[in-house]
Design a protein around this motif. Structure first.
Motif, PDB file in Angstrom:
ATOM      1  N   ASP A 152      28.135  35.988  39.290  1.00  0.00           N
ATOM      2  CA  ASP A 152      28.345  36.093  37.843  1.00  0.00           C
ATOM      3  C   ASP A 152      29.286  34.997  37.353  1.00  0.00           C
ATOM      4  O   ASP A 152      29.113  34.453  36.262  1.00  0.00           O
ATOM      5  N   ASP A 153      30.262  34.702  38.170  1.00  0.00           N
ATOM      6  CA  ASP A 153      31.236  33.663  37.813  1.00  0.00           C
ATOM      7  C   ASP A 153      31.301  32.666  38.971  1.00  0.00           C
ATOM      8  O   ASP A 153      31.914  32.943  39.996  1.00  0.00           O
ATOM      9  N   GLN A 155      31.902  38.011  43.698  1.00  0.00           N
ATOM     10  CA  GLN A 155      31.218  37.915  42.415  1.00  0.00           C
ATOM     11  C   GLN A 155      32.173  37.698  41.237  1.00  0.00           C
ATOM     12  O   GLN A 155      31.815  37.088  40.254  1.00  0.00           O
ATOM     13  N   THR A 156      33.388  38.232  41.346  1.00  0.00           N
ATOM     14  CA  THR A 156      34.258  38.226  40.166  1.00  0.00           C
ATOM     15  C   THR A 156      35.590  37.529  40.370  1.00  0.00           C
ATOM     16  O   THR A 156      36.361  37.403  39.428  1.00  0.00           O
TER      17      THR A 156
END
Length: 737
Positions: free
Chosen positions: A640-641, A733-734
């Motif tokens: 996602d990032d 992911q974050t």
């Protein structure tokens, strides 16, 4: 209406006007002309006193004003005016001059014969018993004006001198006397002496001890003997505060009951004594009395002034906020400067502490040396100069009474240019009070009856003893003189820096040196200074030779051995081989001396050349892939990032060592995080990031540094690389860097 008709009418109007001018006015009778001029006089008026006979306000020496049977007398004193009856009070020069000018410049509109031709009588004009009677005295003439009834159109009746005529004049004089009144002519400032004119200023608060400030010429003091020095700025503020006071309103003349105004027991009394001028008798002192509150909110207070033995004549009000500077605490008026001298005026300092005594002498050339007993080494010019400047400008953080002395730490004797006797200062430890948030020393400047509270750090060097002033110059070389440096680091690491044939070029272990790294090292060595000298009790515990870093310096054309410096990096302590004197170095100096000089590039590639990065921590593995178009996947999934992954690629593509470490510090094989980098040409780089620094690490380092093995080299690297990699492992992911 057409154009021709309009032009005809204009010609006719002009003809009629011309007829009137040439025939009617030309044939005007004498009676008609006199009537017309009289009408003009009534409209414009004429001077009541002819300009040739008119005096100036400066010619008036005395003014008398009678209203309702009460007489006010105002007399000229010097360039100003003073009310002398029924009270004594200074007046505004401009205001009294204006009253004089209003009479002298009155305009007469009509002269009436009382009771005849429709004119009013004296009684009707209020001149039989005037509303006010004004007399102005000059050197040879008295002008008397009786003020009568006011008239519409800004006019009024007036009778001048002993003439019976009733005069119709403009009402400016009536306005100044009847509407404004004497109180508005009074001075609203106290005419207090200036700082240079003030001989002394006494402040007597109702709730504390009196304070008297004495002008001794070059300085002010809290006593006549000049022992208790006053702060010049604080004195200036107090004197100026008296001059800045503004009277808000006048309340009473010749008050019968001072208690009504709180002036029977004043809240504050301030007396200013003025110095005599030109061998004349000194002027009487000015005294301000401040009484009770004049309103419910105490925004104003009743007050009065006297001069000399004069009683309180006039009560007025002052703003409470303007009186703040006239209620200082005695400590606010003391000079906070302990010495208050220029550094260049200090010729000698004699120091006595609990263990020893020594002296610092300053020669005519500004060079310092030790007095008897001579400790056997030179004085450090920088330390002596800084200490002298600090002592000269030393300021108190507060003041204390002498009963707070707990113990005496030492003493100072300071010889000052122009002073016959040295200034003696006792240095004491004070008793601690609830107000003391930090440690303080108490300095007693004899014979002053109080002490100065100061920060101990400001005098620690002086009281530490002569060793604190020992010359701190360790090496004094020109940087061009240094030809070779041999650096031995703990763990048997040898680094040999050799100056090249071309000036400014160096090699490190036969490889070209990084100029940006070696220049700070050369500069530091050339002018090497100690931060402090250590006593025998302060010297570090002897270590094994392998625990110390060694720098051997060669200098000069003959490449002679200049010095071998031993450094204990954890304590920043150092000494020279063969010398038993130890010193400390500034941490930045230690870091510069032991800075990494060997090539520091570990991985230098373009971020776009990195294809995969494999991270392994314990039993967890994470694969980061980067396609040729720049897209990133983590374990086959687009994050996602992607920012943390991009940051890790950037860090690894330009990885540099902060320091190369000896093999004896190699971490355990399974410790930390393992990283494998695969490039576009299928070559790889292997890294082991431990996240820790080894126990007993003996060299200066960045606090975030971590130990790592990069392509079989044990190094220290910046901790951001480790933190970013671990962050991806924890939350791929974050996580953000």
């Amino acid at each position: 209406m057409n154009l021709k008709t309009t032009l005809f009418l204009l010609v006719m109007v002009a003809g009629v006007a011309g007829y009137v001018f040439f025939f009617e006015l030309k044939n005007e009778t004498t009676e008609q002309r006199e009537q017309r001029e009289a009408q003009s006089l009534r409209l414009e008026g004429s001077p009541l006193i002819d300009a040739d006979d008119r005096p100036e306000p400066a010619d008036v020496t005395r003014l008398e004003l009678v209203i309702d049977g009460n007489t006010t007398v105002i007399e000229r004193q010097g360039d100003g005016w003073q009310q002398t009856q029924p009270v004594t009070f200074p007046m505004q020069t401009f205001a009294v001059d204006r009253v004089c000018r209003e009479l002298f410049e009155l305009r007469l509109f009509e002269r009436l014969d009382p009771g005849n031709d429709g004119a009013p009588t004296h009684e009707v004009a209020r001149l039989a018993e005037p509303r006010a009677l004004l007399r102005l005295h000059t050197a040879d003439t008295t002008y008397q004006a009786a003020l009568g009834r006011r008239l519409p159109g800004d006019q009024a009746y007036l009778q001048l001198n002993d003439h019976d005529d009733i005069l119709v004049v403009d009402d400016d004089l009536h306005l100044a006397i009847l509407d404004e009144g004497v109180n508005n002519w009074r001075a609203t400032t106290l005419a207090a002496p200036t700082l240079a004119q003030t001989e002394s200023l006494q402040i007597i608060p109702a709730d504390s001890e009196p304070i008297t400030l004495h002008n001794l010429g070059e300085r002010w003091s809290l006593d006549e003997a000049g022992i208790q020095r006053a702060d010049q700025d604080a004195v200036r503020d107090a004197v100026a505060a008296l001059s800045r006071l503004r009277i808000e309103d006048f309340k009473a003349d010749r008050p019968e009951d001072l208690a009504r105004y709180g002036l029977d027991r004043p809240d504050l009394i301030v007396t200013s004594h003025r110095t005599a001028e030109d061998d004349t008798q000194p002027l009487p002192p000015l005294t301000l009395f401040v009484g009770g509150a004049a309103d419910m909110e105490t925004t104003q207070r009743f007050a009065a002034i006297t001069r000399g033995d004069q009683p309180i004549d006039v009560v007025f009000t002052l703003r409470e906020s303007d009186l703040t500077s006239l209620r200082p605490a005695v400590d606010d008026l003391r000079d906070k400067q302990v010495l208050a001298v220029e550094p260049a005026d200090i010729n000698a300092i004699r120091v006595q502490n609990r263990n020893t005594a020594f002296g610092l002498l300053r020669g005519a050339d500004g060079v310092y040396r030790f007095g008897a007993p001579d400790p056997g080494y030179r004085v450090d010019r920088i330390v002596a100069t800084d200490t002298t400047q600090q002592l000269a400008r030393l300021e108190a953080l507060g003041f204390a009474t002498l009963d707070r002395v707990k113990a005496e730490i030492g003493s100072l004797e300071v010889s000052i240019t122009g002073e016959e006797q040295p200034l003696r200062i006792r240095v004491c430890e004070p008793t601690v009070t609830e107000e003391d948030s930090e440690p303080r020393w108490l300095l007693i400047r004899e014979p002053e009856p109080f002490g100065y509270l100061v920060d101990p750090a400001q005098l620690e060097a002086l009281l530490a003893g002569p060793l604190a002033f020992k010359d701190r110059t360790l090496l004094a070389l020109e940087r061009e003189q240094i030809t070779q440096i041999e650096m031995r680091l703990p763990g048997r690491v040898l680094i040999d820096l050799l100056s090249g044939e071309q000036q400014g070029t160096w090699t490190v272990n036969d490889e070209p040196a990084d100029t940006q790294r070696i220049n700070p090292l050369i500069d530091t060595l050339a002018g090497l200074r100690a931060a402090h000298w250590l006593t025998k009790d302060e010297q570090p515990t002897p270590r094994l030779t392998g625990d110390l870093s060694t720098l051997t310096v060669w200098a000069g054309q003959e490449n002679q051995h200049a010095a071998r410096l031993l450094i204990d990096a954890p304590t920043n302590a150092g000494t020279f081989e063969g010398d038993d004197a130890w010193f400390t170095l500034d941490p930045d100096t230690t870091a510069a001396l032991l800075s990494e000089q060997r090539p520091a590039d570990l991985i230098v590639v373009s971020p776009s050349d990195i294809r995969t990065i494999t991270l392994s921590l314990a039993d967890t593995t994470l694969n980061l892939e980067r396609d040729p178009r720049g897209g990133i996947t983590i374990d086959g999934t687009e994050p996602d990032d992607p920012a943390p992954a991009v940051r890790l690629i950037d860090l690894l593509s330009q990885l540099r060592a902060e320091r190369l470490l000896a093999e004896t510090w190699t971490p355990e094989p399974d410790a930390g995080l393992r990283v494998t980098i695969t490039l576009a040409d299928n070559s790889t780089h292997e890294l082991q990031l431990t996240g820790i620094a080894p126990e007993g690490f003996l060299l200066p380092r960045n606090e975030r540094s971590v130990i790592a093995v990069v392509n079989n080299k044990t190094v220290l690297i910046d901790g951001e690389t480790f933190e970013t990699a671990v962050g991806l492992m924890t939350n791929p992911q974050t996580i953000t860097p």
